[in-house]
Design a protein around this motif. Sequence first.
Motif: not given
Length: 205
Positions: A152, A154-158, A160, A179-182
Amino acid sequence: GQREDPRDVLISHSNLSLNQLKKGARLGTSSPRRASQVKTMRRDLEIVPIRGNVDTRLKKVQDREYDAIVMAAAGIRRLGFLSQITQYFSTEEMIPPPGQGALAVQIRADDEWTQRVVNAVNHQPTHTAVVAERAFLSHLGGGCKVPIGAYSEIKSGVLSIRGIILDDDGKRCFCTEISGSPTDPTFLGIELAQRLLDMGAREIV
């Protein structure tokens, strides 16, 4: 702290990549996950268990006891053997196990002073990613003996997370990414595990 390199790497005697190894070459790994994922790429290789610390395993390659070995990049880096790496596998080519490359610190629940110290050095993106990966593993049974991987980031606030579940031969392989919210990494990890189970992985878990 920030996560170390999460990738797996190949170290071969003649500096050959996985695709360049001769048919029937002896490849050493102590990981069922690595063995199964290698088999999806090179079914003709002889996958052989290997034991010992990093120094011992590297010497077995130098002595041609093994044509190549697969290990975690983080362990090689921390011990200063980066120059011996032949090939890095991307996290898409070979999905790591949950938490690979990350360091965890376990403290007493009532130790507020140590909690403050740990919070000061905690790398939140790494923490979030590993929480998702561990939730994935936990939903599959925690001590799952089946070859599985999850990675997993985090890229650009997402956030995955990609997961894989295989049988020991690598013939049955279930892989997907969501993908979703962190803000809720646990939910994403559980959702990914459930999707793979629903795809048919429950037959081998």
